[in-house]
Design a protein around this motif. Structure first.
Motif, PDB file in Angstrom:
ATOM      1  N   ILE A 264       1.288  -1.250  -0.460  1.00  8.06           N
ATOM      2  CA  ILE A 264       0.108  -0.344  -0.322  1.00  8.06           C
ATOM      3  C   ILE A 264       1.149   1.182  -0.185  1.00  8.06           C
ATOM      4  N   GLN A 265       0.754   2.015  -0.695  1.00  9.33           N
ATOM      5  CA  GLN A 265       1.252   3.880  -1.380  1.00  9.33           C
ATOM      6  C   GLN A 265       0.941   4.950  -0.956  1.00  9.33           C
ATOM      7  N   PRO A 266       0.496   5.164   0.106  1.00 12.78           N
ATOM      8  CA  PRO A 266      -0.474   6.333   0.580  1.00 12.78           C
ATOM      9  C   PRO A 266       1.221   6.843   0.380  1.00 12.78           C
ATOM     10  N   GLY A 267      -0.274   8.766   0.517  1.00  9.26           N
ATOM     11  CA  GLY A 267       1.141   9.558   0.015  1.00  9.26           C
ATOM     12  C   GLY A 267       1.367  10.596   1.715  1.00  9.26           C
ATOM     13  N   PHE A 268       0.469  11.734   1.038  1.00 14.87           N
ATOM     14  CA  PHE A 268       0.906  12.350   2.526  1.00 14.87           C
ATOM     15  C   PHE A 268      -0.937  12.738   2.834  1.00 14.87           C
ATOM     16  N   ILE A 269      -0.774  11.883   4.309  1.00 15.18           N
ATOM     17  CA  ILE A 269      -2.171  12.052   4.844  1.00 15.18           C
ATOM     18  C   ILE A 269      -2.650  12.786   5.684  1.00 15.18           C
ATOM     19  N   HIS A 270      -3.935  12.954   5.946  1.00 15.32           N
ATOM     20  CA  HIS A 270      -4.575  14.725   6.383  1.00 15.32           C
ATOM     21  C   HIS A 270      -4.793  13.775   8.056  1.00 15.32           C
ATOM     22  N   SER A 271      -3.862  13.982   8.587  1.00 16.63           N
ATOM     23  CA  SER A 271      -3.950  13.150   9.782  1.00 16.63           C
ATOM     24  C   SER A 271      -3.001  14.267  10.707  1.00 16.63           C
ATOM     25  N   ASN A 272      -2.783  13.643  12.228  1.00 18.19           N
ATOM     26  CA  ASN A 272      -2.160  14.337  13.094  1.00 18.19           C
ATOM     27  C   ASN A 272      -0.802  13.384  13.410  1.00 18.19           C
ATOM     28  N   SER A 273      -0.149  12.587  12.823  1.00 16.82           N
ATOM     29  CA  SER A 273       0.994  11.482  12.895  1.00 16.82           C
ATOM     30  C   SER A 273       1.738  12.485  13.256  1.00 16.82           C
ATOM     31  N   PHE A 274       1.541  13.872  11.855  1.00 16.89           N
ATOM     32  CA  PHE A 274       2.725  15.105  12.197  1.00 16.89           C
ATOM     33  C   PHE A 274       3.555  14.949  12.872  1.00 16.89           C
ATOM     34  N   ASN A 275       2.909  14.731  14.222  1.00 13.45           N
ATOM     35  CA  ASN A 275       2.871  15.238  15.658  1.00 13.45           C
ATOM     36  C   ASN A 275       4.000  14.447  16.319  1.00 13.45           C
ATOM     37  N   LYS A 276       4.154  13.032  15.831  1.00 14.33           N
ATOM     38  CA  LYS A 276       4.421  11.623  16.175  1.00 14.33           C
ATOM     39  C   LYS A 276       5.976  11.548  15.872  1.00 14.33           C
ATOM     40  N   ILE A 277       6.402  12.762  14.582  1.00 14.78           N
ATOM     41  CA  ILE A 277       7.992  13.242  14.799  1.00 14.78           C
ATOM     42  C   ILE A 277       8.978  12.558  15.364  1.00 14.78           C
ATOM     43  N   TYR A 278       9.966  11.040  14.806  1.00 19.22           N
ATOM     44  CA  TYR A 278      11.049  11.398  16.116  1.00 19.22           C
ATOM     45  C   TYR A 278      12.256  11.901  15.316  1.00 19.22           C
ATOM     46  N   PHE A 279      13.075  12.918  16.343  1.00 21.75           N
ATOM     47  CA  PHE A 279      14.030  13.557  16.071  1.00 21.75           C
ATOM     48  C   PHE A 279      15.732  12.653  16.392  1.00 21.75           C
ATOM     49  N   SER A 280      16.751  12.330  15.820  1.00 25.52           N
ATOM     50  CA  SER A 280      17.956  11.623  16.172  1.00 25.52           C
ATOM     51  C   SER A 280      18.833  13.211  17.472  1.00 25.52           C
ATOM     52  N   LYS A 281      19.136  13.368  18.069  1.00 29.67           N
ATOM     53  CA  LYS A 281      19.963  13.824  18.921  1.00 29.67           C
ATOM     54  C   LYS A 281      20.236  15.895  18.182  1.00 29.67           C
ATOM     55  N   LYS A 282      20.991  15.182  17.451  1.00 30.97           N
ATOM     56  CA  LYS A 282      21.637  16.054  16.604  1.00 30.97           C
ATOM     57  C   LYS A 282      20.819  16.459  16.046  1.00 30.97           C
ATOM     58  N   ALA A 283      19.514  16.613  15.145  1.00 32.63           N
ATOM     59  CA  ALA A 283      18.675  16.968  14.350  1.00 32.63           C
ATOM     60  C   ALA A 283      18.161  17.327  14.968  1.00 32.63           C
ATOM     61  N   LYS A 284      17.448  17.249  16.706  1.00 32.77           N
ATOM     62  CA  LYS A 284      16.992  17.753  17.349  1.00 32.77           C
ATOM     63  C   LYS A 284      17.165  19.259  18.039  1.00 32.77           C
ATOM     64  N   LEU A 285      19.015  19.465  18.698  1.00 29.77           N
ATOM     65  CA  LEU A 285      19.680  20.083  18.626  1.00 29.77           C
ATOM     66  C   LEU A 285      20.126  21.380  17.561  1.00 29.77           C
ATOM     67  N   SER A 286      20.236  21.242  16.200  1.00 29.73           N
ATOM     68  CA  SER A 286      19.786  21.348  14.949  1.00 29.73           C
ATOM     69  C   SER A 286      18.213  22.559  14.222  1.00 29.73           C
ATOM     70  N   GLN A 287      17.973  22.160  14.986  1.00 31.36           N
ATOM     71  CA  GLN A 287      16.191  22.380  14.940  1.00 31.36           C
ATOM     72  C   GLN A 287      16.679  24.294  15.350  1.00 31.36           C
ATOM     73  N   ASP A 288      17.114  24.641  16.439  1.00 24.91           N
ATOM     74  CA  ASP A 288      16.868  25.538  17.143  1.00 24.91           C
ATOM     75  C   ASP A 288      18.765  26.818  16.729  1.00 24.91           C
ATOM     76  N   ILE A 289      19.729  25.896  16.071  1.00 23.32           N
ATOM     77  CA  ILE A 289      21.074  26.744  15.354  1.00 23.32           C
ATOM     78  C   ILE A 289      20.839  26.861  14.168  1.00 23.32           C
ATOM     79  N   ASP A 290      21.920  27.509  13.770  1.00 23.07           N
ATOM     80  CA  ASP A 290      22.229  28.235  12.467  1.00 23.07           C
ATOM     81  C   ASP A 290      23.577  26.957  11.923  1.00 23.07           C
ATOM     82  N   GLY A 291      23.573  26.342  11.491  1.00 22.09           N
ATOM     83  CA  GLY A 291      23.986  25.717  10.530  1.00 22.09           C
ATOM     84  C   GLY A 291      24.186  24.721   9.131  1.00 22.09           C
ATOM     85  N   PRO A 292      25.164  23.817   8.698  1.00 23.75           N
ATOM     86  CA  PRO A 292      24.614  23.695   7.538  1.00 23.75           C
ATOM     87  C   PRO A 292      23.286  23.380   7.179  1.00 23.75           C
ATOM     88  N   TYR A 293      22.839  22.998   8.027  1.00 26.60           N
ATOM     89  CA  TYR A 293      20.943  21.695   6.942  1.00 26.60           C
ATOM     90  C   TYR A 293      20.133  22.309   7.782  1.00 26.60           C
TER      91      TYR A 293
END
Ligand SMILES: NC(=O)c1ccc[n+]([C@@H]2O[C@H](COP(=O)([O-])OP(=O)(O)OC[C@H]3O[C@@H](n4cnc5c(N)ncnc54)[C@H](OP(=O)(O)O)[C@@H]3O)[C@@H](O)[C@H]2O)c1
Length: 238
Positions: free
Chosen positions: A104-133
């Motif tokens: 089954i290949q869904p595309g984007f689904i209108h749901s709240n699963s967006f709130n359940k995204i996981y972040f690696s430790k470095k990705a979490k830290l990088s949300q708030d600082i300016d860096g290459p990504y």
């Protein structure tokens, strides 16, 4: 008491949002365990009894990310590509025993699963600082959220399609279940693979500029400018 299983639906899934450089081993294992290793383990459990009875259906919930990879979603994409690859191999292996397999290949689904995204430790830290990504994190999240909000596909509409499949005698191997997944299916066929990602990059909000200010050439020329202005300042009479 053991009861035979007629239909296995592998739906459970999680999604990490992280660039490849910011992932770590623990996060990679978590992502792959839920989306790929666990479905494979469950499939191995049900195959023997399905094969003996000459009947069974295995439905794996993949994603458009199993067809196309997007930045900050490498590990999720890899897990769904792995699921797709293994399911395609299973199609051959189980065909003689009348066990159907389907993706089954869904595309984007209108749901709240967006709130359940996981972040690696470095990705979490990088949300708030300016860096290459930084541009990737700042843009990808809101972009995906906007598309999900506008999507006509809902968990209920996808469930109905899965129930419809359960009632079919032979399952198709690939089942795009939303308009965007059909579009990706077609685009993937028409546009040569070499051009596909260059083309897709144009659809990301200012995607061609992301990370540009951290390019070595840009940083070098900024340093030269800085040196020039410092030299000029020093040459000025005080
Ligand atoms: N949402 C989308 O836009 C989208 C698009 C394409 C494909 N998909 C795929 O569709 C499927 C369902 O996604 P969804 O959007 O409905 O996500 P969701 O609302 O977050 O639901 C995910 C489900 O997976 C279960 N799960 C997560 N980790 C688990 C674990 N370690 N062991 C057992 N169960 C676990 C969760 O159970 P708990 O609630 O108990 O944690 C939940 O029932 C996934 O395979 C996903 O990759 C989703």
């Amino acid at each position: 008491m053991w009861r035979a299983i007629d239909i296995l639906i592998n739906n459970a899934g999680i999604s990490y949002r992280s660039t490849v450089e910011h992932m770590d081993d623990e996060s990679e294992v978590h992502q792959l365990s839920v989306n790929y290793l666990a479905p494979m383990a469950l499939i191995r459990l049900v195959i023997p009894s399905m094969r003996e009875r000459g009947f069974g259906k295995i439905i794996n919930v993949s994603s458009v990310s199993g067809m196309v990879a997007m930045p900050t979603m490498a590990s999720y994409s890899a897990s769904k590509h792995a699921l797709e690859g293994a399911t395609e191999a299973l199609w051959y292996e189980l065909h003689p025993f009348d066990i159907s397999v389907s993706l089954i290949q869904p595309g984007f689904i209108h749901s709240n699963s967006f709130n359940k995204i996981y972040f690696s430790k470095k990705a979490k830290l990088s949300q708030d600082i300016d860096g290459p990504y930084a541009d990737y994190y700042r843009n990808m999240g809101p972009w995906i959220a906007r598309i999900m909000e506008k999507s006509m596909a809902t968990p209920e509409s996808i469930s109905k399609k899965i129930i419809g499949l359960c009632n079919m005698t032979r399952l198709p191997l690939w089942v795009p279940v939303s308009i965007d997944s059909w579009i990706f299916h077609i685009i993937r066929k028409i546009i040569p693979r070499n051009f596909f990602h260059r083309f897709m990059r144009l659809f990301l909000p200012h995607g061609t500029k992301w990370g540009g200010r951290f390019r070595k050439a840009e940083k070098d020329s900024a340093l030269v400018d800085l040196k020039r202005s410092t030299n000029r300042d020093e040459a000025l009479p005080h």
